[in-house]
Design an enzyme around this catalytic site. Structure first.
Site: not given
Ligand SMILES: *Cc1c(COP(=O)(O)O)cnc(C)c1O
Length: 402
Positions: A60, A158, A190, A246, A292, A339, A341
């Site tokens: 992702k 979540r 998760h 995962r 700045y 800044c 850029d």
């Molecule tokens: C982003 C994510 C992962 C990967 O997590 P890492 O900590 O980068 O290994 C796995 N499962 C879900 C649902 C996530 O949102």
């Protein structure tokens, strides 16, 4: 592999240009080298640690800033059997670019074009009754069976359904599966605290997951892929590997648990290297306020170097005065404000640096260079954010690999 446009679904100006292996960096203000063999090797290492469990590589966020399509190829070459993205649009972009491996997507809004997703052979996450209903309707529309993974909330608070809502979803899913409308291939959850392996919620979530899988089985479902472990759990908690892990951040060679160890400690190596070129070097007297709001003042006569990257490129503005860089092997921190850029380095009076010389922003821990973790520590965030926010103005150049 066609790497000319990784996201055909999106305007190309919104994505970094991808440079082939060996492309010259002369004339570039900055670039990121992505070592695809590091990604393949990291996935292979994670796969080894996962034992019998399969690896679903999480790509992702444009593969955490590393480039969706090239990373997909490298992860598969390293032994990943599945890919995962957050947004449905990311999954469709990967398919459009020719990625044929199984891809799970877990973020889409009510009304999203799930028929297109099913036709693209994507695996859809169902974490709420409305999602299951819309997936079923889309499957009926296409006349195809939708492959789904049920997403359960074991305590992250979540995404995913709570145990109370699951009872009804499991019954509905079993009925839809009997009608060949869906195939419940997986069930997943998760962790909230995987990066603190001893936190009591880790064990509790794992036990809840096992109980929810048992509920699903009692409802007649037989998900073949039960998965719970992100990178941290993959590396620190073998009892949570189930059928598939995962990992995301670890496939890029970043440690998800920097307090326990860096990449080398886990047999990983960083895949991203970010380099800029000084676009100006000039003498500066003592007592000059820099950038700045003059957050930095030169303590003595010195030479200033101008680095052509800023917050439009993902350099955090909070890194003002603290972001680490290296020029000619010497370490510096940003002088004054970051800044949009540009930002400035106080190179020191004796610096041999000249316009055109390279500035290392993100290099390798093993070589004593600044790392994504160093930037993260400097601004009190996580290495994930540093690499993922690297913006589309920074071209990615691919080294070795699939
Ligand atoms: C982003 C994510 C992962 C990967 O997590 P890492 O900590 O980068 O290994 C796995 N499962 C879900 C649902 C996530 O949102």
């Amino acid at each position: 592999m066609d790497i000319s446009n990784p996201h055909p679904a999106l305007p190309s100006a919104a994505t970094p240009s991808l440079l082939p292996t060996g492309a010259s960096t002369v004339g570039l203000s900055a670039w990121a080298d992505i070592d695809l063999s590091a990604i393949s090797d990291n996935v292979a290492e994670l796969s080894r640690r996962a034992g019998d469990a399969e690896v679903m590589a999480v790509i992702k966020g444009d593969a955490y800033g590393h480039g969706l399509v090239p990373v997909a190829g490298a992860a598969l070459a390293g032994g990943a059997t599945h890919l995962a993205v957050a947004q449905l649009t990311e999954a469709l972009a990967a398919r459009a670019a020719g990625v044929t491996a199984p891809i799970l997507t877990w973020l889409f809004a009510p009304g999203a074009d799930l028929a297109a997703a099913i036709r693209a052979d994507l695996t859809l996450s169902a974490g709420a009754p409305w999602a299951l209903a819309e997936i079923a309707a889309a499957a009926r529309e296409t006349g195809m069976t939708a492959r789904i993974h049920l997403k359960v909330d074991t305590g992250l608070g979540r995404g995913g359904a709570w145990r109370e809502d699951l009872a009804g979803m499991f019954v509905d899913a079993a009925r839809l599966q009997a009608e060949d409308v869906i195939d419940v291939e997986g069930i997943f959850s998760h962790f909230a605290y995987a990066d603190s392996p001893d936190h009591p919620t880790v064990r509790a979530q794992q036990e809840t997951f096992v109980a929810m899988v048992a509920d699903a089985e009692r409802a007649g479902l037989r998900p073949r892929l039960r998965h719970l472990s992100n990178s941290a759990a993959t590396l620190t908690n073998p009892s949570a590997h189930f059928d598939m892990v995962r990992p995301g951040v670890a496939i890029y060679g970043l440690s998800p648990v920097p307090d326990i160890g860096g990449p080398a400690h886990f047999g990983l190596r960083e895949a991203m290297r970010v380099t800029a070129r000084l676009i100006a070097v000039k003498d500066c007297p003592a007592g000059q306020g820099i950038s700045y709001a003059h957050l930095y003042t030169t303590p003595e006569a010195t030479r200033l170097g101008l680095v052509p990257l800023g917050y439009a490129d993902g350099i955090p503005r909070h890194a003002s005065n603290v972001g680490p860089m290296q020029v000619h092997g010497r370490g510096y921190t940003v002088a004054g404000r970051v800044c949009m850029d540009q930002m400035v380095l106080d190179l020191g009076a004796d610096s041999p640096a000249q316009a055109g010389d390279e500035v290392v922003l993100i290099g390798r821990e093993a070589d004593g260079e600044p790392t994504a973790q160093d930037w993260a520590t400097a601004i009190d965030t996580i290495n994930y954010e540093i690499v993922t926010r690297l913006g589309p103005r920074v071209p990615r150049r691919y080294l070795e690999g699939s």
